[in-house]
Design a protein around this motif. Sequence first.
Motif, PDB file in Angstrom:
ATOM      1  N   HIS A 209       0.895  -1.173   0.000  1.00 35.67           N
ATOM      2  CA  HIS A 209       0.000   0.000   0.000  1.00 35.67           C
ATOM      3  C   HIS A 209       0.920   1.205   0.000  1.00 35.67           C
ATOM      4  O   HIS A 209       1.716   1.358   0.924  1.00 35.67           O
ATOM      5  CB  HIS A 209      -0.896  -0.019   1.239  1.00 35.67           C
ATOM      6  CG  HIS A 209      -2.020   0.982   1.193  1.00 35.67           C
ATOM      7  ND1 HIS A 209      -1.810   2.325   0.953  1.00 35.67           N
ATOM      8  CD2 HIS A 209      -3.358   0.846   1.343  1.00 35.67           C
ATOM      9  CE1 HIS A 209      -2.981   2.960   0.955  1.00 35.67           C
ATOM     10  NE2 HIS A 209      -3.933   2.088   1.192  1.00 35.67           N
TER      11      HIS A 209
ATOM     12  N   HIS B 129      -1.817   6.607   2.211  1.00 37.87           N
ATOM     13  CA  HIS B 129      -2.987   7.440   1.908  1.00 37.87           C
ATOM     14  C   HIS B 129      -2.533   8.758   1.324  1.00 37.87           C
ATOM     15  O   HIS B 129      -1.582   9.356   1.814  1.00 37.87           O
ATOM     16  CB  HIS B 129      -3.759   7.770   3.184  1.00 37.87           C
ATOM     17  CG  HIS B 129      -4.451   6.591   3.743  1.00 37.87           C
ATOM     18  ND1 HIS B 129      -5.447   5.930   3.071  1.00 37.87           N
ATOM     19  CD2 HIS B 129      -4.301   5.960   4.913  1.00 37.87           C
ATOM     20  CE1 HIS B 129      -5.859   4.938   3.815  1.00 37.87           C
ATOM     21  NE2 HIS B 129      -5.184   4.927   4.932  1.00 37.87           N
TER      22      HIS B 129
ATOM     23  N   GLY C 213      -4.898   3.806  -1.978  1.00 33.90           N
ATOM     24  CA  GLY C 213      -4.178   5.071  -2.139  1.00 33.90           C
ATOM     25  C   GLY C 213      -4.582   5.832  -3.396  1.00 33.90           C
ATOM     26  O   GLY C 213      -3.944   6.816  -3.742  1.00 33.90           O
TER      27      GLY C 213
ATOM     28  N   GLU D 127      -6.839  -2.722  -3.581  1.00 31.18           N
ATOM     29  CA  GLU D 127      -7.732  -2.557  -2.433  1.00 31.18           C
ATOM     30  C   GLU D 127      -8.175  -1.098  -2.316  1.00 31.18           C
ATOM     31  O   GLU D 127      -7.894  -0.439  -1.304  1.00 31.18           O
ATOM     32  CB  GLU D 127      -7.002  -2.976  -1.152  1.00 31.18           C
ATOM     33  CG  GLU D 127      -6.527  -4.416  -1.131  1.00 31.18           C
ATOM     34  CD  GLU D 127      -5.500  -4.676  -0.032  1.00 31.18           C
ATOM     35  OE1 GLU D 127      -5.152  -3.745   0.735  1.00 31.18           O
ATOM     36  OE2 GLU D 127      -5.025  -5.814   0.050  1.00 31.18           O
TER      37      GLU D 127
ATOM     38  N   GLN E 139     -10.933   4.944  -0.589  1.00 32.15           N
ATOM     39  CA  GLN E 139     -11.387   6.321  -0.841  1.00 32.15           C
ATOM     40  C   GLN E 139     -11.801   6.553  -2.295  1.00 32.15           C
ATOM     41  O   GLN E 139     -12.711   7.341  -2.556  1.00 32.15           O
ATOM     42  CB  GLN E 139     -10.298   7.303  -0.437  1.00 32.15           C
ATOM     43  CG  GLN E 139      -8.938   6.951  -1.000  1.00 32.15           C
ATOM     44  CD  GLN E 139      -7.845   7.932  -0.620  1.00 32.15           C
ATOM     45  OE1 GLN E 139      -8.045   9.137  -0.665  1.00 32.15           O
ATOM     46  NE2 GLN E 139      -6.690   7.430  -0.248  1.00 32.15           N
TER      47      GLN E 139
ATOM     48  N   TYR F 101     -13.399   7.459   5.302  1.00 30.69           N
ATOM     49  CA  TYR F 101     -12.904   7.559   6.685  1.00 30.69           C
ATOM     50  C   TYR F 101     -13.637   8.664   7.446  1.00 30.69           C
ATOM     51  O   TYR F 101     -13.029   9.467   8.147  1.00 30.69           O
ATOM     52  CB  TYR F 101     -11.384   7.772   6.698  1.00 30.69           C
ATOM     53  CG  TYR F 101     -10.691   6.731   5.859  1.00 30.69           C
ATOM     54  CD1 TYR F 101     -10.632   5.409   6.299  1.00 30.69           C
ATOM     55  CD2 TYR F 101     -10.171   7.032   4.611  1.00 30.69           C
ATOM     56  CE1 TYR F 101     -10.058   4.429   5.510  1.00 30.69           C
ATOM     57  CE2 TYR F 101      -9.596   6.048   3.807  1.00 30.69           C
ATOM     58  CZ  TYR F 101      -9.549   4.754   4.281  1.00 30.69           C
ATOM     59  OH  TYR F 101      -8.987   3.778   3.493  1.00 30.69           O
TER      60      TYR F 101
HETATM   61  C1  LIG Z   1      -4.550  -2.765   3.870  1.00 29.17           C
HETATM   62  C2  LIG Z   1      -5.295  -1.610   3.320  1.00 29.17           C
HETATM   63  N1  LIG Z   1      -5.781  -1.702   2.073  1.00 29.17           N
HETATM   64  C3  LIG Z   1      -6.497  -0.694   1.517  1.00 29.17           C
HETATM   65  C4  LIG Z   1      -6.769   0.463   2.218  1.00 29.17           C
HETATM   66  C5  LIG Z   1      -7.566   1.541   1.548  1.00 29.17           C
HETATM   67  O1  LIG Z   1      -6.792   2.641   1.253  1.00 29.17           O
HETATM   68  P1  LIG Z   1      -7.339   3.890   0.438  1.00 29.17           P
HETATM   69  O2  LIG Z   1      -8.591   4.324   1.086  1.00 29.17           O
HETATM   70  O3  LIG Z   1      -6.248   4.900   0.546  1.00 29.17           O
HETATM   71  O4  LIG Z   1      -7.561   3.450  -0.974  1.00 29.17           O
HETATM   72  C6  LIG Z   1      -6.241   0.618   3.505  1.00 29.17           C
HETATM   73  C7  LIG Z   1      -6.472   1.812   4.279  1.00 29.17           C
HETATM   74  O5  LIG Z   1      -6.092   1.983   5.411  1.00 29.17           O
HETATM   75  C8  LIG Z   1      -5.499  -0.456   4.079  1.00 29.17           C
HETATM   76  O6  LIG Z   1      -4.981  -0.367   5.303  1.00 29.17           O
END
Ligand SMILES: Cc1ncc(COP(=O)(O)O)c(C=O)c1O
Length: 438
Positions: free
Chosen positions: A195, A198, A235, A275, A278, A394
């Motif tokens: 990842h 953020h 991200g 994954e 946001q 969030y």
């Molecule tokens: C393991 C993992 N995957 C995905 C996400 C989602 O990240 P984003 O909202 O930045 O796409 C997070 C967020 O904390 C995470 O910890």
Amino acid sequence: MLNVGKHTHVEILEKLPSISKQIQEKIDNFGDDENPISIGNLGDIISKHSIWQKRFPRVEPFYAVKCNDVEPVIRILADMGLSFDCASKIEIQKILELGVGPSKIIYANTNKPLSFIKYAADKGVSMMTFDCEDELIKIKKGYPDAKLVLRISPQSNYKVKLDLGKKFGCHPMHTSKLLEMAMKLKLDVIGVSFHVGHGCLETGAFAAAIEQSRKVFDIGLAMGFDMHLLDIGGGFPGEKIQNVETNITFEGIAEVANKALDDYFPEKDVRIIAEPGQYYVSSAFTVAVNIITKKTCTDKEILAPDLDLLSKPTERNEPVRVYYVNDGIYGCFLLCLTDPGCFVPSHFKDTDAELYTSTIWGPTCDSLDLVIDNVKLPELTSGDWIFFKDMGAYSFATASSFNSMPKIKEYFICEKRLWEQVYNANSSEHSCKIEQNE
Ligand SMILES: Cc1ncc(COP(=O)(O)O)c(C=O)c1O
């Protein structure tokens, strides 16, 4: 009006009025109630998925449930066929209850209590991440047949707003040792994940992480693991209001990431997943808050944190307007703590109204509870409403009951033409999920 889940209605409209009209209409029907309100536009989420499919044809999205787990959101994503990234037993339970199969879930938390691992085993949620030896030992005890994904902490100097690599992921230097231990324990490692953090501020972060993943992938292959999955994490930005600091866009990231995937993972039989959290939900939600109290401060009484305003006079040497509103960092605005100024207020006054330097505080008895400092707003009074766009990520998921402030009132809407992309207008196919209101 349609029912989604036990208590939630979705208003299906031929055409959506402007967001300020939508809020005004809700407020007008409120009576004396001043609860904060949110409007979730499910059509926005449907459009986001179409964009994802177009820009990332090789990458299967596993929506990160932690980002926003309200039922209409996860339900519509499930009905569009998405898979899910779950962080805990309860998240897995919620997604399974929607009728999603266990193979469409990755348990992507590198710190899993043994009882949660056993729960995943019981339900057949086999894909899970790990980043240390202790986690491997627990998985051996609780789910020896699990399909494991090694999370690395990519090493680069690319800027992100919130670096997750400090807390999660194995340094690429230590991956061989960890893979050797997995081999000794006869565990099945199938791939690599990362990842970038953020609020990725440079697209190059994705290219660097994909390149580093390839090296780890090759180490795994050389050891004899059947490596066939790369998980490029989250991200990806999801706001409508673009990041002015960097001009970074989802499209820009997709272009760089796709190229890196083609360069480093040209094999078509390597499954690529992501994954995103946001990306799918940020722009779908708007939150409106009510001003409880207003102060006009002319001197050092002003309660503002980085108090630039204390030492420097405002531009025109005018008094600062200080507003206390009915939601703050203990409600939907937690991100204001780590990313001050990330949510920008809009108002219902004339667009040519004179603007004044203003500060907005949340409602609790805590001085950390600051929504935004040093922002320009017209003259407002207690009882007025202001609203914030891009509030889907969030926000509801992290809200607490600190000070027992009133909970936000949730509304959901969707444009008919988008709704019908997911739910055929005349089909009874989804009738168990989406019921016509009597
Ligand atoms: C393991 C993992 N995957 C995905 C996400 C989602 O990240 P984003 O909202 O930045 O796409 C997070 C967020 O904390 C995470 O910890």
